[in-house]
Design a protein around this motif. Sequence first.
Motif, PDB file in Angstrom:
ATOM      1  N   LYS A  73       0.987  -1.299  -0.058  1.00 54.80           N
ATOM      2  CA  LYS A  73      -0.084   0.017  -0.238  1.00 54.80           C
ATOM      3  C   LYS A  73       1.128   1.263  -0.080  1.00 54.80           C
ATOM      4  O   LYS A  73       0.647   2.646  -0.562  1.00 54.80           O
ATOM      5  CB  LYS A  73      -0.882   0.221   1.041  1.00 54.80           C
ATOM      6  N   SER A  74       1.874   1.402   1.082  1.00 55.17           N
ATOM      7  CA  SER A  74       2.955   2.615   0.663  1.00 55.17           C
ATOM      8  C   SER A  74       3.433   2.811  -0.583  1.00 55.17           C
ATOM      9  O   SER A  74       3.564   3.562  -0.938  1.00 55.17           O
ATOM     10  CB  SER A  74       3.747   2.092   1.538  1.00 55.17           C
ATOM     11  N   TYR A  75       3.826   1.606  -1.479  1.00 56.48           N
ATOM     12  CA  TYR A  75       4.500   1.841  -2.991  1.00 56.48           C
ATOM     13  C   TYR A  75       3.230   2.148  -3.326  1.00 56.48           C
ATOM     14  O   TYR A  75       3.091   2.982  -4.637  1.00 56.48           O
ATOM     15  CB  TYR A  75       4.831   0.812  -2.898  1.00 56.48           C
ATOM     16  N   LEU A  76       1.653   1.782  -3.330  1.00 56.89           N
ATOM     17  CA  LEU A  76       0.743   2.384  -4.180  1.00 56.89           C
ATOM     18  C   LEU A  76       0.330   3.503  -3.778  1.00 56.89           C
ATOM     19  O   LEU A  76       0.131   4.546  -4.708  1.00 56.89           O
ATOM     20  CB  LEU A  76      -0.517   1.496  -4.432  1.00 56.89           C
ATOM     21  N   GLU A  77       0.582   3.952  -3.117  1.00 58.84           N
ATOM     22  CA  GLU A  77       0.365   5.386  -2.576  1.00 58.84           C
ATOM     23  C   GLU A  77       1.022   6.874  -3.262  1.00 58.84           C
ATOM     24  O   GLU A  77       0.956   7.040  -3.242  1.00 58.84           O
ATOM     25  CB  GLU A  77       0.576   5.295  -0.920  1.00 58.84           C
ATOM     26  N   GLY A  78       2.745   5.757  -2.691  1.00 58.65           N
ATOM     27  CA  GLY A  78       3.528   7.048  -3.545  1.00 58.65           C
ATOM     28  C   GLY A  78       3.255   7.004  -5.130  1.00 58.65           C
ATOM     29  O   GLY A  78       3.902   8.192  -5.800  1.00 58.65           O
ATOM     30  N   ILE A  80       0.067   6.768  -6.610  1.00 57.27           N
ATOM     31  CA  ILE A  80      -0.674   7.643  -6.678  1.00 57.27           C
ATOM     32  C   ILE A  80      -0.725   8.831  -6.080  1.00 57.27           C
ATOM     33  O   ILE A  80      -0.864  10.071  -7.750  1.00 57.27           O
ATOM     34  CB  ILE A  80      -1.680   7.355  -6.073  1.00 57.27           C
ATOM     35  N   LYS A  81       0.022   9.581  -5.451  1.00 60.54           N
ATOM     36  CA  LYS A  81       1.019  11.077  -5.227  1.00 60.54           C
ATOM     37  C   LYS A  81       1.120  11.071  -6.462  1.00 60.54           C
ATOM     38  O   LYS A  81       1.780  12.080  -6.946  1.00 60.54           O
ATOM     39  CB  LYS A  81       1.792  10.646  -4.234  1.00 60.54           C
ATOM     40  N   GLY A  82       2.269  10.445  -7.003  1.00 62.46           N
ATOM     41  CA  GLY A  82       2.615  11.114  -8.443  1.00 62.46           C
ATOM     42  C   GLY A  82       2.362  10.933  -9.741  1.00 62.46           C
ATOM     43  O   GLY A  82       2.114  12.280 -10.328  1.00 62.46           O
TER      44      GLY A  82
END
Length: 86
Positions: A73-78, A80-82
């Motif tokens: 989820k942290s990787y995906l969140e990063g 998405i923020k990009g």
Amino acid sequence: MGQIDYHLSLIREAGLVDIGGARPMVGIGFRRLSWAGHDFLDSVRSPDVWDRTKQAASAAGGFTVDLLVFAAKSYLEGKIKGFIGG
């Protein structure tokens, strides 16, 4: 208990599957994935995300299911923020 039964038991204990009310006579069975199980699988569906998640677990020297979920989820969140510029 065989290795597969053992791992299925751990998956059940982690709340990733729902066994319903029935207890199978032989082995471990389950009725469906739980919400948490679907959430986890959706988070690592992409080979890129799964590879990054495994790399994070390997770099940490160990993992739990909760940490795998967190890493994915942290990787995906990063990512998405990009995309949204956050």
